[in-house]
Design a protein around this motif. Structure first.
Motif, PDB file in Angstrom:
ATOM      1  N   GLY A 191       3.695  38.624  -1.742  1.00  0.00           N
ATOM      2  CA  GLY A 191       4.973  37.819  -1.555  1.00  0.00           C
ATOM      3  C   GLY A 191       4.756  36.233  -1.107  1.00  0.00           C
ATOM      4  N   ARG A 192       5.440  35.482  -1.566  1.00  0.00           N
ATOM      5  CA  ARG A 192       5.242  34.056  -1.274  1.00  0.00           C
ATOM      6  C   ARG A 192       5.689  33.773   0.296  1.00  0.00           C
ATOM      7  N   VAL A 193       5.132  32.638   0.823  1.00  0.00           N
ATOM      8  CA  VAL A 193       5.443  32.502   2.332  1.00  0.00           C
ATOM      9  C   VAL A 193       5.572  30.973   2.105  1.00  0.00           C
ATOM     10  N   ALA A 194       6.903  30.304   2.654  1.00  0.00           N
ATOM     11  CA  ALA A 194       6.948  28.927   2.515  1.00  0.00           C
ATOM     12  C   ALA A 194       7.714  28.438   3.720  1.00  0.00           C
ATOM     13  N   ALA A 195       7.618  27.305   4.269  1.00  0.00           N
ATOM     14  CA  ALA A 195       8.436  26.375   5.149  1.00  0.00           C
ATOM     15  C   ALA A 195       9.448  25.757   4.402  1.00  0.00           C
ATOM     16  N   PHE A 196      10.609  26.096   4.570  1.00  0.00           N
ATOM     17  CA  PHE A 196      11.813  25.521   3.806  1.00  0.00           C
ATOM     18  C   PHE A 196      12.669  24.599   4.605  1.00  0.00           C
ATOM     19  N   ASN A 197      13.146  23.766   4.175  1.00  0.00           N
ATOM     20  CA  ASN A 197      13.987  22.772   4.822  1.00  0.00           C
ATOM     21  C   ASN A 197      15.494  23.101   4.657  1.00  0.00           C
ATOM     22  N   GLN A 198      16.593  22.176   4.800  1.00  0.00           N
ATOM     23  CA  GLN A 198      17.978  22.503   4.565  1.00  0.00           C
ATOM     24  C   GLN A 198      18.448  23.474   5.660  1.00  0.00           C
ATOM     25  N   TYR A 199      18.664  23.105   6.962  1.00  0.00           N
ATOM     26  CA  TYR A 199      19.081  23.925   8.155  1.00  0.00           C
ATOM     27  C   TYR A 199      20.448  23.260   8.393  1.00  0.00           C
ATOM     28  N   LEU A 200      21.688  23.844   8.021  1.00  0.00           N
ATOM     29  CA  LEU A 200      22.935  23.405   8.166  1.00  0.00           C
ATOM     30  C   LEU A 200      23.478  24.363   9.423  1.00  0.00           C
ATOM     31  N   PRO A 201      24.541  23.538  10.040  1.00  0.00           N
ATOM     32  CA  PRO A 201      24.813  24.222  11.522  1.00  0.00           C
ATOM     33  C   PRO A 201      25.780  25.669  11.298  1.00  0.00           C
ATOM     34  N   ILE A 202      26.638  25.725  10.279  1.00  0.00           N
ATOM     35  CA  ILE A 202      27.526  26.844  10.157  1.00  0.00           C
ATOM     36  C   ILE A 202      26.539  28.122  10.132  1.00  0.00           C
ATOM     37  N   GLU A 203      25.609  27.900   9.044  1.00  0.00           N
ATOM     38  CA  GLU A 203      24.866  29.147   8.842  1.00  0.00           C
ATOM     39  C   GLU A 203      23.578  29.132  10.022  1.00  0.00           C
ATOM     40  N   ALA A 204      23.347  28.060  10.372  1.00  0.00           N
ATOM     41  CA  ALA A 204      22.131  28.216  11.324  1.00  0.00           C
ATOM     42  C   ALA A 204      22.814  28.816  12.807  1.00  0.00           C
ATOM     43  N   PRO A 221       6.015  44.142   6.124  1.00  0.00           N
ATOM     44  CA  PRO A 221       5.565  43.910   7.689  1.00  0.00           C
ATOM     45  C   PRO A 221       4.327  43.474   7.652  1.00  0.00           C
ATOM     46  N   TRP A 222       3.461  43.814   6.470  1.00  0.00           N
ATOM     47  CA  TRP A 222       2.063  43.163   6.244  1.00  0.00           C
ATOM     48  C   TRP A 222       2.236  41.687   6.009  1.00  0.00           C
ATOM     49  N   LEU A 223       3.264  41.292   5.218  1.00  0.00           N
ATOM     50  CA  LEU A 223       3.570  39.693   4.950  1.00  0.00           C
ATOM     51  C   LEU A 223       3.856  39.146   6.241  1.00  0.00           C
ATOM     52  N   GLN A 224       4.863  39.787   6.816  1.00  0.00           N
ATOM     53  CA  GLN A 224       5.498  39.085   8.225  1.00  0.00           C
ATOM     54  C   GLN A 224       4.239  38.759   9.257  1.00  0.00           C
TER      55      GLN A 224
END
Length: 750
Positions: A559-572, A645-648
């Motif tokens: 699997g791909r691992v990435a650090a994403f942006n867009q962190y909006l308050p209702i969902e967060a 779990p290995w990826l995590q």
């Protein structure tokens, strides 16, 4: 009939909300002071009117449990009742128990909306909710320095109502409200999303007359820009015309009861489809993804393929699709760095990327402060970080503006058209040809056949009238669920189980992306992750596909691992470690302190096709027209249970290297409906194990092509959109070739 809450009911609701989100000892406001109670009360008389009976039952249950008046009960008694309510405890006899979710799930969602929505909706009064967590709201864009870690973003919160709109951005594609059918077209396309738009662009460029049948209305592609509430998967205004009334059901395995997946990802059903809401990550598949089974067997042996997996090679190679990847990237205006070594020995792009003849049309999006922190940690562990390629402009192009790095991208229309959609790329040019007509409000209910051949599509208009639009070729180009459903509902004497289904293959091999992210909180820095599009992400592919040796690991692929942006308050506000409850001072204090310090390392695991997983028609649940909805049978397999779990573990290692103080992970199974839903009409050479050939032609139904994510043979750890578009362009060329050949034969006969 009661249409709103009474004063006594409102008092109980206010008491409940103020225990879930209480006033702070520091003077911070409670839920009712922020305006959440007023927001929900108003919504129950409007968009959430269907939930008023549940609220009425809930309030009565709370009052009963408190001895008659929940609002008058001591706070410790209120809290003990609240704990039972959150746990859906059976000791609360009168508590409403919906079949698809818990009552607490629903009211917690509504409460969070009232705390953190744009004030234009009636909650977040005076920006109190946003000020509490440091969210600036609807800003037209941000400078690079504001994205740096721990930079103080000194902007007063503002509503999207305060933003001016450029009149140039207000026009929508010219369409016709569906009524009587048009003369027979060369090609009738069912669905006006990205696939339909790209195919229409390619077909009209080669002189074909095309009619698109779109169930929704026309729109600009900038709808609900910068408004989290209207764009969220939960409210999903983009799906109001159709999807919200036909949400699929879900079960883990055959024979188990299915429930509506109503708390899952919403899909857009207006013109442009999910091209308006997508996150715009535009990656090609890797070279060996098209030979996934044969390559795996050659390296690890036949026994490496899980016993329950239907893993197969694609009926094409990467080289077959490469020119269409080029076309798709050019039409979208994809930004990115091509892979390959740099002078200093480090890679700028993805070193595992498949060979490409051309660079990306646009330079890559800038790297955020969070992305650089991730990249530094990943490199120190031997990985090769790169910026994800994105269908987002970094320079003006064909009348579109460059990205402004605002806070709203995935699930939002772009306020400057920097993010590609069908509306701002292919549809205008196709319409300008004079060969494309788009009928909106045309809800297709059946693919029509004559003597076993597809000859058109039956559709309903807004007034309930039924018509048939005829075409020499019919293209089914909707989402995976509707592609599958329409085939199963379209039957004739030659196809008693549905078109394409003479070998019981329609609906099989369904795959959906899981999202087993790793979350981390930092004590010593602010991340400003609310700035920038989701696709402005930094990722590693070292753990994807077969980019590492799997010998002895007990699973294949990765699997791909990435650090994403867009962190909006209702969902967060719903992202919590396991030890933080969803109510009370602990929830409030955690979220207020951690909103701008929480990181998500998003893991895109490869999900193998399985004999367990499929789509079919639900025998009980129907849509607004009385037709069965899609039933999803899906669970992750043993391969994913070992791999995720290995990826995590490795994602956690990166997070620790970045300096995270607190880390937790989502479960391996995160549920159905991900916007990366694929399979159901698998491509292949053999009609006994697939629905279409490699060009989307349905094996058992001449005149019918099916294209979209449903065509996928496997689901690599890569966003599927670019491959879907490349497949659609290739299928369009095949249609043109077939019609030219057919016309030539007719001339010979004549």
């Amino acid at each position: 009939m009661t249409t709103s809450l009474s004063p006594a009911q409102t008092a109980t609701l206010a008491a409940l909300f103020d225990r879930i989100f209480p006033a702070g000892a520091d003077g911070s406001p409670s839920a009712s002071e922020i305006g959440a109670v007023g927001y929900v009360s108003d919504a129950l008389s409007g968009p959430y009117a269907e939930h008023l009976p549940l609220y009425t039952e809930l309030i009565a249950a709370l009052d009963l449990a408190a001895g008659g008046d929940f609002a008058a009960a001591p706070t410790d008694r209120q809290d003990s009742i609240l704990a039972l309510f959150e746990a859906n405890d059976t000791s609360l006899d009168a508590l409403p128990r919906p079949s698809d979710y818990s009552a607490f799930d629903l009211i917690w969602r509504h409460l969070r909306e009232g705390l953190f929505c744009d004030p234009r909706h009636g909650g977040n009064r005076g920006f109190k909710g946003w000020e509490l967590i440091g969210f600036p709201g609807a800003q037209p864009g941000y400078r690079a320095e504001e994205q740096q870690v721990s930079h103080k973003v000194a902007r007063a919160p503002q509503s999207m109502d305060s933003l001016g709109q450029d009149a140039r951005l207000e026009s929508a594609p010219a369409t016709i409200a569906a009524s009587e059918p048009l003369p027979e077209a060369d090609v009738v396309i069912i669905g006006g999303g990205f696939v339909g738009g790209f195919m229409a662009h390619r077909l009209t460029a080669q002189g074909k007359r095309v009619v698109i049948l779109e169930a929704g209305d026309s729109r600009t592609g900038r709808e609900h820009a910068m408004d989290e509430l209207s764009a969220t998967a939960f409210r999903n205004l983009g799906g109001a015309k159709k999807f919200n009334s036909e949400v699929p059901t879900w079960r883990l395995r055959p024979g188990a009861p299915a429930r509506r997946a109503s708390m899952s990802q919403g899909l857009e059903t207006e013109l442009g489809g999910n091209s308006v809401a997508w996150g715009a990550v535009a990656m090609r598949f890797y070279e060996d993804d098209f030979e996934i089974r044969s390559k795996t067997v050659a390296k690890y042996g036949e026994t490496s393929i899980p016993a329950d997996s239907t893993l197969a090679d694609w009926p094409m190679s990467y080289r077959d699709l490469e020119p269409y990847y080029d076309m798709a990237e050019d039409l979208l205006g994809v930004s990115g760095h091509a892979g390959g070594p740099r002078e200093n020995g480090r890679t700028r792009g993805n070193p595992f990327e498949a060979p490409r003849k051309h660079p990306y049309p646009m330079p890559a999006l800038r790297r955020s402060g969070l992305g650089q922190t991730f990249a530094t940690a990943a490199e120190s562990l031997g990985y090769h970080p790169f910026n994800l390629p994105a269908a987002i402009l970094t320079a003006p192009h064909k009348g579109r503006h460059a990205c402004t790095y605002c806070s709203f991208c995935s699930r939002f229309g772009c306020h400057v058209d920097a993010k590609a959609s069908a509306q701002n790329t292919v549809l205008p040019e196709a319409l300008d040809s004079g060969l494309l007509t788009i009928l909106t409000g045309a809800r297709v209910t059946e693919i029509v056949t004559e003597d076993g051949r597809a000859v058109g599509a039956r559709y309903l208009t807004s007034d309930g009238q039924s018509h048939v639009q005829r075409g020499r070729q019919v293209v089914l180009a909707t989402y995976a669920f509707e592609n599958t459903r329409l085939l199963l509902l379209s039957r004739d004497e030659a196809h008693p189980q549905g078109l394409g289904n003479n070998h019981d293959q329609v609906g099989r091999n369904y795959m959906t992306r899981q999202q087993p992210s790793v979350y981390a909180v930092f004590d010593d820095r602010k991340l400003n992750r609310f700035i920038g599009p989701t696709a402005q992400a930094t990722a590693i592919a070292d753990l994807s596909c077969d980019h590492f040796d799997h010998t002895g690991l007990g699973f294949i692929r990765g699997g791909r691992v990435a650090a994403f942006n867009q962190y909006l308050p209702i969902e967060a506000s719903g992202v919590l470690p396991p030890d933080v409850p969803r109510y009370g001072a602990a929830w409030k204090e955690f979220f207020v302190a951690s909103y701008n310090a929480t990181m998500m390392l998003f893991i895109d695991p490869e999900i193998l096709p399985s004999t367990n997983n499929r789509l079919d028609l639900d025998p009980e649940q129907t849509d607004a027209l009385g037709r069965p909805v899609v039933r999803i049978t899906f669970d992750i397999g043993d391969n994913e249970k070992a791999m995720i779990p290995w990826l995590q573990d490795r994602a956690e290692e990166i997070a620790r290297k970045m300096g995270a103080a607190r880390i937790w992970r989502r479960p391996a199974l995160t549920g159905p409906i991900s916007t990366h839903d694929t399979g159901g009409t698998r491509m292949g050479h053999d009609p006994e194990t697939s629905v279409t050939d490699g060009f989307g032609r349905v094996h058992d139904t001449p005149g019918l092509t099916v294209i979209g994510g449903s065509s996928f043979v496997s689901l690599p750890p890569v966003n599927p959109a670019l491959t879907i578009l490349a497949l659609s362009l290739r299928a369009a060329d095949a249609i043109v070739g077939d019609q030219v050949a057919a016309d030539g034969k007719q001339e010979e006969i004549a």
